[in-house]
Write an enzyme that holds these catalytic residues in place. Structure first.
Site, PDB file in Angstrom:
ATOM      1  N   PRO A 151       0.819  -1.227   0.000  1.00 21.30           N
ATOM      2  CA  PRO A 151       0.000   0.000   0.000  1.00 21.30           C
ATOM      3  C   PRO A 151       0.846   1.268   0.000  1.00 21.30           C
ATOM      4  CG  PRO A 151      -0.762  -1.554   1.665  1.00 21.30           C
ATOM      5  CD  PRO A 151       0.577  -2.051   1.181  1.00 21.30           C
ATOM      6  N   GLU A 165       2.540  -8.097   8.544  1.00 21.44           N
ATOM      7  CA  GLU A 165       2.399  -6.632   8.553  1.00 21.44           C
ATOM      8  C   GLU A 165       3.374  -5.982   7.574  1.00 21.44           C
ATOM      9  OE1 GLU A 165      -0.498  -7.514  10.487  1.00 21.44           O
ATOM     10  OE2 GLU A 165      -0.164  -5.376  10.108  1.00 21.44           O
ATOM     11  N   ARG A 180      -1.832  -8.458 -20.572  1.00 24.39           N
ATOM     12  CA  ARG A 180      -2.792  -8.225 -21.662  1.00 24.39           C
ATOM     13  C   ARG A 180      -2.271  -7.164 -22.635  1.00 24.39           C
ATOM     14  NH1 ARG A 180      -7.064  -5.024 -21.072  1.00 24.39           N
ATOM     15  NH2 ARG A 180      -8.479  -6.764 -21.461  1.00 24.39           N
ATOM     16  N   ASP A 212      -9.293  -0.504 -24.541  1.00 22.64           N
ATOM     17  CA  ASP A 212      -9.572  -0.584 -23.104  1.00 22.64           C
ATOM     18  C   ASP A 212      -9.871   0.790 -22.533  1.00 22.64           C
ATOM     19  OD1 ASP A 212      -9.308  -3.189 -22.579  1.00 22.64           O
ATOM     20  OD2 ASP A 212      -7.289  -3.094 -21.755  1.00 22.64           O
TER      21      ASP A 212
HETATM   22  N1  LIG Z   1      -2.604  -1.901  -2.236  1.00 26.97           N
HETATM   23  C1  LIG Z   1      -1.727  -2.887  -2.503  1.00 26.97           C
HETATM   24  O1  LIG Z   1      -1.125  -2.941  -3.608  1.00 26.97           O
HETATM   25  C2  LIG Z   1      -1.450  -3.930  -1.455  1.00 26.97           C
HETATM   26  C3  LIG Z   1      -0.250  -4.649  -1.451  1.00 26.97           C
HETATM   27  C4  LIG Z   1      -0.018  -5.602  -0.446  1.00 26.97           C
HETATM   28  C5  LIG Z   1      -0.981  -5.793   0.520  1.00 26.97           C
HETATM   29  N2  LIG Z   1      -0.834  -6.689   1.520  1.00 26.97           N
HETATM   30  C6  LIG Z   1       0.458  -7.178   1.953  1.00 26.97           C
HETATM   31  C7  LIG Z   1       1.218  -6.067   2.586  1.00 26.97           C
HETATM   32  C8  LIG Z   1       2.507  -5.825   2.207  1.00 26.97           C
HETATM   33  C9  LIG Z   1       3.199  -4.770   2.797  1.00 26.97           C
HETATM   34  C10 LIG Z   1       2.628  -3.972   3.736  1.00 26.97           C
HETATM   35  C11 LIG Z   1       1.327  -4.195   4.094  1.00 26.97           C
HETATM   36  O2  LIG Z   1       0.732  -3.390   4.981  1.00 26.97           O
HETATM   37  C12 LIG Z   1       0.605  -5.256   3.506  1.00 26.97           C
HETATM   38  N3  LIG Z   1      -2.151  -5.097   0.494  1.00 26.97           N
HETATM   39  C13 LIG Z   1      -2.380  -4.170  -0.467  1.00 26.97           C
END
Ligand SMILES: NC(=O)c1ccc(NCc2cccc(O)c2)nc1
Length: 244
Positions: A87, A114, A152, A167
């Site tokens: 994220p 986490e 794709r 697209d």
């Molecule tokens: N928005 C995304 O691309 C996304 C990516 C991974 C993820 N989960 C694993 C993870 C990995 C790292 C930190 C963390 O807090 C959670 N969740 C959402």
């Protein structure tokens, strides 16, 4: 393209290696996939790959060493760009997917728990990418979303080369409405222009619908887009109609 995923759950990737256009493209040799499990690189007998966070706090953090060893093993197979899904990454866009589609290979690092030890990001990750402002339980589904968006765009994967070009986002706009049989459904008819056989009119109608939809739902996309003279004309017409 050779894609490797560094992941504790390699089986999850069957959903795109064994199904749909991505599965068929794999069978046709348009791309290759391997999963690399960091647990096989844990230096302790029990295969620990996560540990408690320094400074306290809930949950566990993935340790740097097993992940680095897994990435190192993947890099011994190819010189792919190492991407970490999180994220905290840069938003995935069509433009980024198109850039990645030109590469020979990707190594996608999927975090669980986490997250991962920050020092791995510094030592071994080329790029951090997010597929949206939300958290899911692991990086595998985000990795598969990125893979599908990239694959794709590789010539031959979709078969009808044109459909990727039409697209949403490919031309920076949202997609126009689509219709198929029956002509009448729940009292709603297919727009007559689509059955007129006049391809110039149909193309203009589709562009106008895409512009109207983008203006109403995602004006931010319009703000950053160069408009052709025809698009500017249609947008003026749409804005006038919205005012009426
Ligand atoms: N928005 C995304 O691309 C996304 C990516 C991974 C993820 N989960 C694993 C993870 C990995 C790292 C930190 C963390 O807090 C959670 N969740 C959402």
């Amino acid at each position: 393209m050779y894609i490797q995923a560094v992941t504790l759950f390699g089986e999850m990737f069957r959903s795109i290696t064994e199904h749909g256009v991505t599965g068929r493209a794999l069978q046709r040799g348009l791309w290759q996939f391997d999963a690399v499990n960091p647990r096989q690189f844990a230096d302790n007998k029990l295969g620990y790959i996560d540990d408690r966070p320094f400074g306290g706090g809930p949950g566990m953090i993935m340790m740097a060493e097993p992940l680095q060893a897994a990435i190192h093993a993947a890099k011994s197979q190819q010189n792919g760009r190492v991407i970490y899904l999180s994220p905290q990454g840069a938003p995935l866009t069509h433009r980024k997917a198109a850039e990645l589609a030109k590469l020979d290979g990707l190594i996608l690092v999927c975090g669980r728990y986490e997250g991962i030890d920050e020092r791995l990001l510094t030592s071994s990750i080329d790029e951090e990418i997010s597929i949206g402002d939300f958290v899911v339980s692991g990086g595998e589904l985000p990795a598969m979303m990125l893979m599908d968006a990239v694959l794709r765009l590789i010539p031959g994967v979709l078969g009808d080369a044109d459909s990727a070009g039409q697209d949403s986002f490919a031309n920076g706009l949202l997609d126009c409405p689509h219709y198929t049989r029956p002509i009448e459904f729940q009292g709603m008819a297919v727009p007559a222009v689509l059955r007129s056989g006049n391809h110039a009119l149909i193309a203009e109608w589709r562009l106008e619908q895409a512009l109207r939809r983008t203006l109403l739902r995602r004006p931010d996309l319009l703000a950053e887009r160069e408009l052709t003279p025809e698009e500017s004309r249609l947008l003026r017409k749409i804005r006038q109609e919205e005012r009426d």
